[in-house]
Design an enzyme around this catalytic site. Structure first.
Site: not given
Length: 631
Positions: A377-382, A398, A489
């Protein structure tokens, strides 16, 4: 409880000011330290004169207070601090020698505590802030690394000339066992990752040589080989230590026990686990013939006699001097149980716990040791990918997108975050910082994000399983709270699920390193307003109590099986609604008891909210209470 006195002296204590309205004062007290308690009295060491006490097992930090020649308004001028639960007790000794002795003896008694802080505040809390870092939240994370095993910050005074002529006598031993060798038993296999590590074989004994690090101990095996071992892979070799037995499951609640017993599906499958009542144990037993042809579970509390010496029993006529003796007896005799204890069921040997890094003091990982596999998957950081370290251990990798993170600050903090190790936290194994992009290597969680896990299986969860998920998260957050670490968070999207269904907290503290203004500004489109209390979206005041608010929202996400909080409203509308006292509705799957826990988390004032320690105690009781689920 051992009441043998280790130290006793008249010292001065500062009031702990547990409430904002509490006065600040200094009082002379007789302090008495035993193996289990630090107690202080007014005058004499008698119960009626006792003014307070601290359970030694609850102490997280003992250290000298740096005062930098500041004014100390009492006659004793040598301060030290004892951090316990959510409070700090400042104590003032009459001399540096007295202070050093108290700090030394207290550190010796807490060295095996599992709640030792990662960072602490080296200076006083005064006039609403810490003098070391000026943080204004009393539960704010520490600002200086704490090492229990390092010597005190003050150098020892040189001996007076006349004492140099001969060596001082050795200290009087407190108990014989303090001078004896410490033997431990391996609960799990461990393969040495580096040359300075030592291989562990489950069931084998090892001699502990050094404990210079909370997570990695230096040990010797029966062949004379020496090296570092993960401390959470071994347990003390004592007759009353249950960890060495296959049938004992320390961190196992009722719901998880039933899931594990059902998955094994063996007649007479059993385990011994901690009861919801501290200090007591429960035998959970599975039978395929639980009445009317159906399978079922039985949970038997191990009871204690009031006689001396104390005995334990499941069936009153069959009492024994130890719990292992009870288990051995009931392996051969049902004697009042639905069936005899035929088959021990355990996670030991199947799922070894994570370690603080792959090896002792190894936090920088060589990228050539990583194999990249499918994208997760992908998130805020990459982007996040499944990978393997040294083609053997599955990990999540990550790759940090350039410009997404304040990298320098994170790299420094990563060394501290790696030392945060708990069964309900996603473990940070290390980082690759010698190239771009940098990589963050963490524990791999097979079932992915909790939010997706809930949404993909809607309608298939029982209430007790949902509550068990909340319990997992609360355990992880209670550990962070104990170590003065704020998540910032917490939400279902930032928790992950293991193959065994265990929920773990992820990305703790990572929000501090986001560079995207849309996420970091409370007016930004990506700011998680729906999980935030008023003091965060109004003033950006983060604390453990703001995490508690977020935990209440996470509970709501769990019991709605993944619905979006305030789904019909914009962030601006949510701020207005919450400020006016509006709260999320009661989910259909949440009992009144469970919803009451959520409402306690959503108290407007931070001080009105429970701590994670209080929440965990409440949830533990709910998990064990059959009436909660309407069974």
């Amino acid at each position: 409880m051992n009441f043998n006195t280790i130290l006793e002296e008249i010292l001065i204590k500062r009031s702990q000011q547990k409430k904002k309205t509490s006065p600040l004062n200094y009082k002379e007290r007789l302090f008495v330290l035993t193996k289990s308690m630090l107690t202080y009295y007014e005058g004499r060491a008698e119960k009626k004169y006792r003014k307070g006490f601290i359970d030694v097992s609850k102490i997280k930090c003992v250290e000298i207070v740096k005062n930098d020649d500041g004014v100390i308004p009492c006659q004793n001028k040598y301060p030290f601090q004892v951090v316990h639960d959510a409070n700090t007790l400042y104590i003032f000794a009459p001399s540096p020698q007295s202070r050093d002795l108290w700090v030394k003896k207290l550190k010796e008694e807490i060295k095996n505590n599992n709640n030792i802080m990662i960072k602490y505040h080296p200076k006083f809390w005064t006039d609403g802030s810490y003098q070391c870092c000026r943080q204004t939240e009393k539960l704010a994370p520490g600002c200086e690394k704490y090492n229990l095993f390092e010597s005190s910050i003050r150098k020892a005074l040189p001996p007076a000339p006349e004492t140099k002529k001969r060596r001082p006598p050795p200290p009087i031993p407190l108990e014989e066992e303090d001078n004896s060798e410490e033997i431990v038993v391996a609960m799990y296999d461990f393969q040495a990752a580096e040359g300075h590590d030592l291989r562990l074989e489950r069931g084998q004994e090892y001699l502990i040589l050094e404990k210079n690090d909370v997570h990695w101990w230096r040990a010797r095996d029966k062949y004379g080989n020496e090296g570092y071992i993960p401390s959470n892979y071994v347990t003390g070799k004592k007759s009353n230590n249950l960890d060495q037995y296959e049938w004992y499951c320390r961190n196992m609640n009722r719901s998880k026990a039933e899931q594990l017993l059902r998955s094994e599906d063996k007649e007479g499958g059993f385990m011994v686990r901690d009861s919801s009542q501290p200090g007591l144990y429960t035998v959970s037993l599975y039978t395929k013939f639980g009445g009317e042809g159906s399978s079922g579970f039985r949970h038997y509390h191990i009871k204690e006699t009031t006689t001396s010496p104390k005995k334990y029993y499941l069936a009153e006529k069959h009492a024994f001097g130890s719990i292992p003796e009870i288990i051995e007896y009931h392996k051969h005799n049902a004697a009042g149980l639905v069936t005899r204890l035929r088959y021990p069921v355990s996670v030991k040997g199947k799922n070894a716990p994570t370690t603080a890094g792959f090896s002792y003091e190894k936090w920088e990982i060589n990228p050539s040791e990583l194999t990249f596999m499918r994208e997760l998957g992908s998130g805020l950081f990459g982007v996040v990918r499944l990978g393997k370290w040294r083609a053997q251990y599955k990990v999540a990798i990550k790759a940090i997108r350039e410009g997404a993170m304040c990298e320098e600050d994170f790299i420094e903090e990563a060394k501290v975050m790696m030392k945060l190790t708990h069964p309900k936290l996603v473990q940070l194994y290390g980082v690759c910082t010698q190239q771009k992009p940098i990589y963050i290597v963490t524990e791999f969680m097979e079932r992915g994000c909790l939010l997706n896990f809930l949404r993909q299986r809607q309608g298939h969860f029982s209430r007790d399983v949902l509550l068990s998920m909340c319990q997992d998260v609360c355990e992880g957050m209670e550990y962070l709270e104990r170590n003065s670490f704020i998540h910032r968070d917490l939400a279902a999207r930032n928790c992950l699920v293991s193959e065994a269904g265990v929920v773990k907290v992820s990305d703790f503290g990572m929000a501090r390193y986001v560079l995207d203004d849309q996420y970091t500004s409370s007016s930004g489109a990506k700011f998680p307003v729906k999980w935030c209390p008023p003091e965060v979206f109004n003033y950006s005041r983060f604390s453990s109590k703001s995490d508690v608010w977020s935990f209440g929202v996470l509970m709501w996400e769990v019991f709605t099986e993944g619905r979006m909080p305030f789904e019909k409203y914009t962030n601006y509308e949510v701020v207005t609604m919450v400020t006016r006292g509006h709260r999320l509705y009661q989910p259909k799957l949440a009992s009144n008891y469970v919803y009451e826990v959520m409402l306690r988390c959503w108290q407007e004032k931070p001080e009105g909210r429970p701590s994670f320690e209080d929440l965990l105690r409440t949830i533990d009781e709910l998990v064990e209470c059959e009436e909660t689920f309407g069974r």
